[in-house]
Design a protein around this motif. Structure first.
Motif, PDB file in Angstrom:
ATOM      1  N   ASP A 209      -4.303  10.048  -4.755  1.00  0.00           N
ATOM      2  CA  ASP A 209      -4.132   9.680  -3.368  1.00  0.00           C
ATOM      3  C   ASP A 209      -5.012   8.472  -3.045  1.00  0.00           C
ATOM      4  OD1 ASP A 209      -3.024   9.988  -0.967  1.00  0.00           O
ATOM      5  OD2 ASP A 209      -4.427  11.517  -0.249  1.00  0.00           O
ATOM      6  N   ILE A 210      -4.415   7.284  -3.040  1.00  0.00           N
ATOM      7  CA  ILE A 210      -5.169   6.089  -2.669  1.00  0.00           C
ATOM      8  C   ILE A 210      -4.872   5.829  -1.193  1.00  0.00           C
ATOM      9  CG2 ILE A 210      -5.525   3.642  -3.135  1.00  0.00           C
ATOM     10  CD1 ILE A 210      -4.427   4.118  -5.957  1.00  0.00           C
ATOM     11  N   PRO A 211      -5.873   5.909  -0.314  1.00  0.00           N
ATOM     12  CA  PRO A 211      -5.589   5.780   1.111  1.00  0.00           C
ATOM     13  C   PRO A 211      -4.942   4.438   1.447  1.00  0.00           C
ATOM     14  CG  PRO A 211      -7.963   6.044   0.706  1.00  0.00           C
ATOM     15  CD  PRO A 211      -7.295   6.129  -0.606  1.00  0.00           C
ATOM     16  N   VAL A 212      -3.951   4.446   2.337  1.00  0.00           N
ATOM     17  CA  VAL A 212      -3.253   3.200   2.679  1.00  0.00           C
ATOM     18  C   VAL A 212      -4.111   2.331   3.591  1.00  0.00           C
ATOM     19  CG1 VAL A 212      -0.948   4.152   2.407  1.00  0.00           C
ATOM     20  CG2 VAL A 212      -2.053   4.272   4.639  1.00  0.00           C
TER      21      VAL A 212
ATOM     22  N   TYR B 245       0.817  -1.210   0.000  1.00  0.00           N
ATOM     23  CA  TYR B 245       0.000   0.000   0.000  1.00  0.00           C
ATOM     24  C   TYR B 245       0.852   1.262   0.000  1.00  0.00           C
ATOM     25  CZ  TYR B 245      -4.129  -2.860   0.643  1.00  0.00           C
ATOM     26  OH  TYR B 245      -5.127  -3.772   0.459  1.00  0.00           O
ATOM     27  N   ARG B 246       1.997   1.195   0.703  1.00  0.00           N
ATOM     28  CA  ARG B 246       2.861   2.373   0.734  1.00  0.00           C
ATOM     29  C   ARG B 246       3.609   2.564  -0.572  1.00  0.00           C
ATOM     30  NH1 ARG B 246       1.084   0.870   5.036  1.00  0.00           N
ATOM     31  NH2 ARG B 246       0.615   2.324   6.712  1.00  0.00           N
ATOM     32  N   MET B 247       4.025   1.462  -1.163  1.00  0.00           N
ATOM     33  CA  MET B 247       4.739   1.550  -2.435  1.00  0.00           C
ATOM     34  C   MET B 247       3.803   2.110  -3.514  1.00  0.00           C
ATOM     35  SD  MET B 247       6.841  -1.556  -4.091  1.00  0.00           S
ATOM     36  CE  MET B 247       5.720  -2.191  -5.308  1.00  0.00           C
ATOM     37  N   LEU B 248       2.567   1.582  -3.523  1.00  0.00           N
ATOM     38  CA  LEU B 248       1.593   2.038  -4.516  1.00  0.00           C
ATOM     39  C   LEU B 248       1.356   3.538  -4.371  1.00  0.00           C
ATOM     40  CD1 LEU B 248      -0.439   1.240  -6.738  1.00  0.00           C
ATOM     41  CD2 LEU B 248      -2.148   0.978  -4.950  1.00  0.00           C
TER      42      LEU B 248
ATOM     43  N   PHE C 154      -2.709  -9.178  -8.387  1.00  0.00           N
ATOM     44  CA  PHE C 154      -3.514  -8.060  -7.907  1.00  0.00           C
ATOM     45  C   PHE C 154      -2.653  -6.802  -7.767  1.00  0.00           C
ATOM     46  CE2 PHE C 154      -5.706  -6.019  -4.159  1.00  0.00           C
ATOM     47  CZ  PHE C 154      -6.843  -5.651  -4.849  1.00  0.00           C
ATOM     48  N   ALA C 155      -1.457  -6.996  -7.166  1.00  0.00           N
ATOM     49  CA  ALA C 155      -0.543  -5.870  -6.968  1.00  0.00           C
ATOM     50  C   ALA C 155      -0.072  -5.319  -8.315  1.00  0.00           C
ATOM     51  CB  ALA C 155       0.650  -6.314  -6.120  1.00  0.00           C
ATOM     52  N   THR C 156       0.196  -6.224  -9.270  1.00  0.00           N
ATOM     53  CA  THR C 156       0.650  -5.765 -10.588  1.00  0.00           C
ATOM     54  C   THR C 156      -0.458  -4.976 -11.286  1.00  0.00           C
ATOM     55  OG1 THR C 156       1.703  -7.917 -10.656  1.00  0.00           O
ATOM     56  CG2 THR C 156       1.997  -6.538 -12.569  1.00  0.00           C
ATOM     57  N   ASP C 157      -1.693  -5.474 -11.178  1.00  0.00           N
ATOM     58  CA  ASP C 157      -2.832  -4.745 -11.752  1.00  0.00           C
ATOM     59  C   ASP C 157      -2.929  -3.346 -11.160  1.00  0.00           C
ATOM     60  OD1 ASP C 157      -3.786  -6.562 -13.517  1.00  0.00           O
ATOM     61  OD2 ASP C 157      -5.306  -7.397 -12.192  1.00  0.00           O
ATOM     62  N   ALA C 158      -2.794  -3.285  -9.840  1.00  0.00           N
ATOM     63  CA  ALA C 158      -2.930  -2.002  -9.156  1.00  0.00           C
ATOM     64  C   ALA C 158      -1.871  -1.024  -9.655  1.00  0.00           C
ATOM     65  CB  ALA C 158      -2.791  -2.198  -7.650  1.00  0.00           C
ATOM     66  N   ILE C 159      -0.621  -1.490  -9.717  1.00  0.00           N
ATOM     67  CA  ILE C 159       0.475  -0.590 -10.083  1.00  0.00           C
ATOM     68  C   ILE C 159       0.366  -0.177 -11.554  1.00  0.00           C
ATOM     69  CG2 ILE C 159       2.981  -0.422 -10.377  1.00  0.00           C
ATOM     70  CD1 ILE C 159       3.178  -2.202  -7.833  1.00  0.00           C
TER      71      ILE C 159
ATOM     72  N   VAL D  34     -10.458  -1.770  -8.070  1.00  0.00           N
ATOM     73  CA  VAL D  34     -11.647  -0.961  -7.811  1.00  0.00           C
ATOM     74  C   VAL D  34     -11.408   0.157  -6.790  1.00  0.00           C
ATOM     75  CG1 VAL D  34     -14.020  -1.019  -6.956  1.00  0.00           C
ATOM     76  CG2 VAL D  34     -13.228  -2.804  -8.496  1.00  0.00           C
ATOM     77  N   ARG D  35     -10.714  -0.168  -5.716  1.00  0.00           N
ATOM     78  CA  ARG D  35     -10.530   0.876  -4.696  1.00  0.00           C
ATOM     79  C   ARG D  35      -9.723   2.049  -5.244  1.00  0.00           C
ATOM     80  NH1 ARG D  35      -7.135  -3.546  -1.235  1.00  0.00           N
ATOM     81  NH2 ARG D  35      -8.679  -4.893  -2.173  1.00  0.00           N
ATOM     82  N   GLY D  36      -8.789   1.746  -6.153  1.00  0.00           N
ATOM     83  CA  GLY D  36      -8.004   2.817  -6.779  1.00  0.00           C
ATOM     84  C   GLY D  36      -8.889   3.659  -7.692  1.00  0.00           C
ATOM     85  N   LEU D  37      -9.744   2.974  -8.451  1.00  0.00           N
ATOM     86  CA  LEU D  37     -10.631   3.693  -9.366  1.00  0.00           C
ATOM     87  C   LEU D  37     -11.553   4.636  -8.598  1.00  0.00           C
ATOM     88  CD1 LEU D  37     -11.626   0.843 -11.852  1.00  0.00           C
ATOM     89  CD2 LEU D  37     -10.046   2.737 -12.243  1.00  0.00           C
ATOM     90  N   ILE D  38     -12.010   4.171  -7.439  1.00  0.00           N
ATOM     91  CA  ILE D  38     -12.904   5.022  -6.639  1.00  0.00           C
ATOM     92  C   ILE D  38     -12.148   6.269  -6.151  1.00  0.00           C
ATOM     93  CG2 ILE D  38     -14.266   5.138  -4.508  1.00  0.00           C
ATOM     94  CD1 ILE D  38     -15.093   2.236  -4.999  1.00  0.00           C
ATOM     95  N   SER D  39     -10.897   6.095  -5.784  1.00  0.00           N
ATOM     96  CA  SER D  39     -10.093   7.265  -5.397  1.00  0.00           C
ATOM     97  C   SER D  39      -9.928   8.202  -6.584  1.00  0.00           C
ATOM     98  CB  SER D  39      -8.701   6.855  -4.918  1.00  0.00           C
ATOM     99  OG  SER D  39      -8.805   6.042  -3.794  1.00  0.00           O
TER     100      SER D  39
END
Ligand code: UDP
Ligand code: MG
Length: 312
Positions: free
Chosen positions: A153-156, A143-146, A218-223, A182-187
């Motif tokens: 700003d995606i909350p940690v 979460y911190r790296m992302l 999941f992490a790769t998708d997020a990044i 999804v959580r990133g998209l909402i941010s």
């Protein structure tokens, strides 16, 4: 009766959750009944291989507030949530995990904040119980790296456990991305956001549906969904290595021209070759991650396929 406005939609993704679904239903029902307002609970069966679908359909037959969507196969957690949201009709939509790690009682706190005027109320994990040291550590780092890699700003330490307003849900439907975080998209959507702290409980029963492989994907998708930094990193490291190599090249030429020392360099040659090949392959891999995602988008396939719907 059916035209009574639905105030809350609760979306629950299910993947092999036969051991928890009944208890989840009970806990959610008692919390939602206590609001005194109309609600629906949408269970999304993400291609479970156990009795999840049968059990959930039984619940759906008994309780008119329960709706059931079943995918034709396993499409993944993020798409299960998406399907639930797409089919929801409440003025506020709550996404919650099925395993009771997110305590349903927190929903009441989220509703309070929503009524104060917040459009996104996300659950923030103040503490995580009953998870392995490895999971907690990797989640913390991730979460911190992302966050440091993205401009939004995606909350940690927040999962998908959150309440969103109808407006946000409708806005999310206009985002057609496939490898969804999804959580990133909402941010990314913006809106008035606030967190509610909670203690993440132990899983009620069964085991995690996120083994290491899925966590990495999941992490790769997020990044890759939110940052070009890995590509930039590849470019910068490539440039720096080229400059160093060029300087070394000049050094070698001078050595050859002005000294008669013969360099016995087989070992260093092999070492350098392996190192640079490794770097090149890694950079190709990073590019591949992005290209693969472009390919997915270009195909334009639907996000998920629904096999069965009940209670709508
Ligand atoms: N889940 C899903 N599809 C999947 C994997 C998980 O719908 O392919 C659901 C799962 O049933 C649960 C939620 O996503 O409701 C979170 O999964 P889990 O609790 O196993 O993840 P963890 O809490 O261990 O990160
Ligand atoms: Mg869980």
């Amino acid at each position: 009766m059916t035209d009574k406005v639905i105030q809350y939609s609760i979306v629950v993704p299910l993947y092999n959750e036969e051991l928890v679904v009944k208890e989840t239903y009970k806990r959610l029902k008692s919390v939602m009944d206590s609001t005194g307002e109309n609600y629906e609970i949408i269970f999304v069966n993400d291609g479970s291989r156990d009795k999840t679908a049968v059990i959930t359909k039984e619940i759906c037959d008994r309780d008119k507030k329960i709706k059931f969507i079943s995918f034709s196969r396993n499409f993944g957690h993020q798409l299960a949530i998406t399907a639930g949201m797409d089919n929801s009709s409440g003025n506020a939509v709550v996404v919650i995990d099925a395993d009771l790690q997110d305590p349903p009682e927190v929903i009441l706190k989220m509703i309070e904040k929503w009524k104060e005027g917040y459009e996104v109320v996300y659950g923030q994990r103040a503490k995580r119980k009953g998870e392995t040291f490895f999971k907690k550590l990797t989640a913390r780092i991730f979460y911190r790296m992302l966050n440091s890699m993205t401009d939004i700003d995606i909350p940690v330490d927040t999962g998908d456990f959150r309440l969103i307003d109808r407006k946000v849900c409708d806005a999310l439907k206009t985002v057609p991305e496939r490898n969804r975080y999804v959580r990133g998209l909402i941010s990314w959507l913006g809106f008035k956001q606030i967190g509610v702290q909670f203690i993440r409980e132990e899983r009620f029963a069964g085991e995690t549906k996120y083994p290491l492989k899925k966590m990495v994907e999941f992490a790769t998708d997020a990044i890759t969904s939110f940052s070009y930094k890995p590509l930039k990193l590849a470019m910068y490291s490539g440039s720096i290595i080229s400059i160093i190599s060029f300087v070394y090249l000049i050094f070698v030429i001078i050595q050859k021209l002005f000294t008669n020392g013969i360099v016995a360099g087989w070992t260093s040659l092999v070492a350098l070759m392996l190192f640079f090949n490794g770097v090149i392959l890694m950079i190709l891999g990073i590019m591949g991650e992005y290209i693969g995602r472009i390919y997915d988008e270009a195909k334009g396939r639907p996000l998920y396929i629904i096999g069965e719907k009940k209670g709508f």
